[in-house]
Motif scaffolding. Structure first.
Motif, short mmCIF file in Angstrom:
data_model
loop_
_atom_site.label_atom_id
_atom_site.label_comp_id
_atom_site.label_asym_id
_atom_site.label_seq_id
_atom_site.Cartn_x
_atom_site.Cartn_y
_atom_site.Cartn_z
N PRO A 113 -2.49 3.85 5.08
CA PRO A 113 -3.82 4.15 4.30
C PRO A 113 -3.61 5.28 3.41
O PRO A 113 -4.66 5.28 2.54
N SER A 169 -7.10 5.01 -3.26
CA SER A 169 -7.43 3.55 -2.65
C SER A 169 -7.23 2.35 -3.77
O SER A 169 -7.60 1.15 -3.15
N ARG A 190 -10.43 3.15 5.18
CA ARG A 190 -9.33 4.05 5.84
C ARG A 190 -9.29 3.72 7.52
O ARG A 190 -8.32 3.96 8.27
#
Ligand code: FES
Lengths: 141, 323
Positions: free
Chosen positions: A70, A77, B281
């Motif tokens: 992540p 992102s 996430r």
């Protein structure tokens, strides 16, 4: 007749997968020449349109390489965006009748030159087995 | 003074376009008084041969999708006779709902039709008895056949588009000719005009995917923010927001907004940037996939009205490599 060789376009992000490709070069690892790497700032930059245009312009497979989730994406992102785009696009393409295996996304960090080589070889093999992408009315999904 | 001639022809039409035009009522009749209607199957009784015999019409309006060889001929015929050609309705311009048949191809469409239980034996034999026009592999946009002058998008075109068309008609009758390629109606994306505002316009986030019956809708809030898929971001705002006002999300019937040519891909891209952005996430790939799998029939959602004119369909038809 010339033997058919698949053409694969790889969109690699500059910070991870792209660097891995460079590292592979520096470390003299070899990988198949059928792949055309295109370095972009981030995998999140790859719009669905870019992928479709690659197919329309002669690619038999498209590979997208980004940073690990992540936390590795340089732009926070972008890799998640890329993942969602690719996943939805795969769904779209299989509904259309095209084998979604022709599209692949992988996370490859800047140090994983070995992984890059493995992925490229694997993918090339898969696409080779699928054959050329012509009209896809009858392609088996 | 000689009155200008008007012809309206149909391709594969459901009738909605015609109704939308006629719905204008008096406004329409006052303008039509200035015209000679030379062809319009719903209004005057003329055969197609008569259209062929007419050497020139001033305004020709084509309604409905182009799905057969006959439709193609008709579009060409109308173009050759008309000074101004109007492509009326989303079917004509982008392929519309009949355009979804591009997914199957002509052979399978015919099979589907012939082998459903409701079809009788005689119908199965029909193509052998009569010489029917050939069904195209995929419904097609009029733009692939001829070049219209005016485009009136919508399924069916909204009152505002129709009124803009009437204006063109009445101008023409007064001798003012339209110039260039004209798209009627507001060209920007629907969101610009939408009355349901998101909490923060700079950052819409979709925290789930829900169908309308699965949630309690807040009536003045953005659909996307509530998890309902709405094609507003990529759709031309040529309508008067009938769906939005009636608590239904946009389905994209006006076709793509200005400068967008493939609305499906564009929406797919936008969707990926909105969907679960806050939760990425924690959900990771697996969680994202689970939510995205709630979307069944992506083509039906993203390309309900524009499949034949999309980039995507080129891939299917394999006409990209000239092989
Ligand atoms: S920078 Fe590598 S995926 Fe964003």
């Amino acid at each position: 007749m010339v033997e058919w060789k698949p053409r694969i376009v790889a969109f690699l992000c500059r910070w991870c997968a792209g660097s891995a490709a460079e590292l592979a070069g520096i470390s003299r690892l070899s990988y198949p020449a059928e792949i055309i790497p295109i370095i972009l700032p981030c995998s999140g930059r790859v719009s669905p349109r870019l992928i479709i245009e690659a197919f329309l312009n002669g690619a038999d497979g498209v590979l997208i390489g980004g940073c690990h989730t992540p936390n590795d994406c340089h732009y926070i992102s972008g890799n998640f965006k890329a993942f969602k785009r690719v996943y939805l696009l795969k769904k779209l393409l299989s509904q259309l009748g095209m084998n979604p295996m022709r599209l692949r996304i992988e996370w490859i960090s800047a140090t994983e030159a070995q992984k890059l080589v493995r992925v490229v070889e694997e993918f090339l093999n898969e696409v080779e087995n699928l054959g050329p992408l012509g009209g896809i009315f009858h392609e088996k999904a | 003074m000689k009155r200008p001639k008007l012809a309206i022809v149909y391709g594969a039409i459901c009738g909605g376009c015609d109704v939308a035009l006629v719905n204008l009522g008096e406004k329409l009749t006052t303008i039509l008084e200035k015209y000679d209607i030379v062809y319009w199957p719903a209004v005057v009784d003329f055969r197609r041969d008569e259209l062929k015999r007419i050497s020139e019409v001033d305004i020709g309006i084509y309604m409905g999708a182009l799905v057969s060889s006959e439709d193609i001929e008709l579009a060409k015929l109308l173009r050759s006779r008309s000074k101004i050609l109007v492509a009326y309705g989303t079917c004509t311009i982008y392929g519309g709902i009949p355009g979804l048949s591009a997914l199957l191809g002509a052979k399978r469409v015919l099979e589907e039709v012939r082998f459903t239980l409701t079809t009788s034996l005689e119908e199965v034999e029909l193509p052998k008895l009569a010489k029917l026009p050939e069904l195209l592999e995929s419904a097609t946009s009029i733009l692939k056949v001829v070049e219209p002058n005016i485009f009136a998008p919508g399924c069916p075109p909204s009152d505002s588009v129709n009124e803009a068309l009437l204006e063109v008609l009445s101008d023409y009758a007064r001798g003012i000719k339209p110039k260039g390629r004209i798209f009627l109606g507001e060209p920007t994306p629907l969101c610009n005009k939408c009355t349901r505002k998101p909490t923060d316009t700079s950052k819409i986030s979709m925290s789930k995917i829900r169908r309308l019956h699965e949630l309690k809708l807040i009536e003045d809030k953005c659909f996307l923010e509530q998890g309902v898929l709405c094609m507003g971001p990529v759709t031309r705002a040529a309508c008067d927001l009938p769906c939005i006002k009636n608590n239904l999300p946009c389905v994209g019937c006006n076709g793509p907004a200005l400068d967008i040519d493939d609305m499906g891909l564009e929406m797919l891209s936008a969707l990926s940037s909105l969907l679960l952005v806050e939760e990425e996430r924690e959900l990771l790939e697996e969680g994202l996939v689970k939510e995205m799998d709630r979307l069944v029939d992506l083509i039906g959602i993203l390309y309900r009205y524009t499949l034949p004119s999309s980039l995507l369909i080129k891939l299917k038809l394999g006409d990209h490599r000239g092989e």
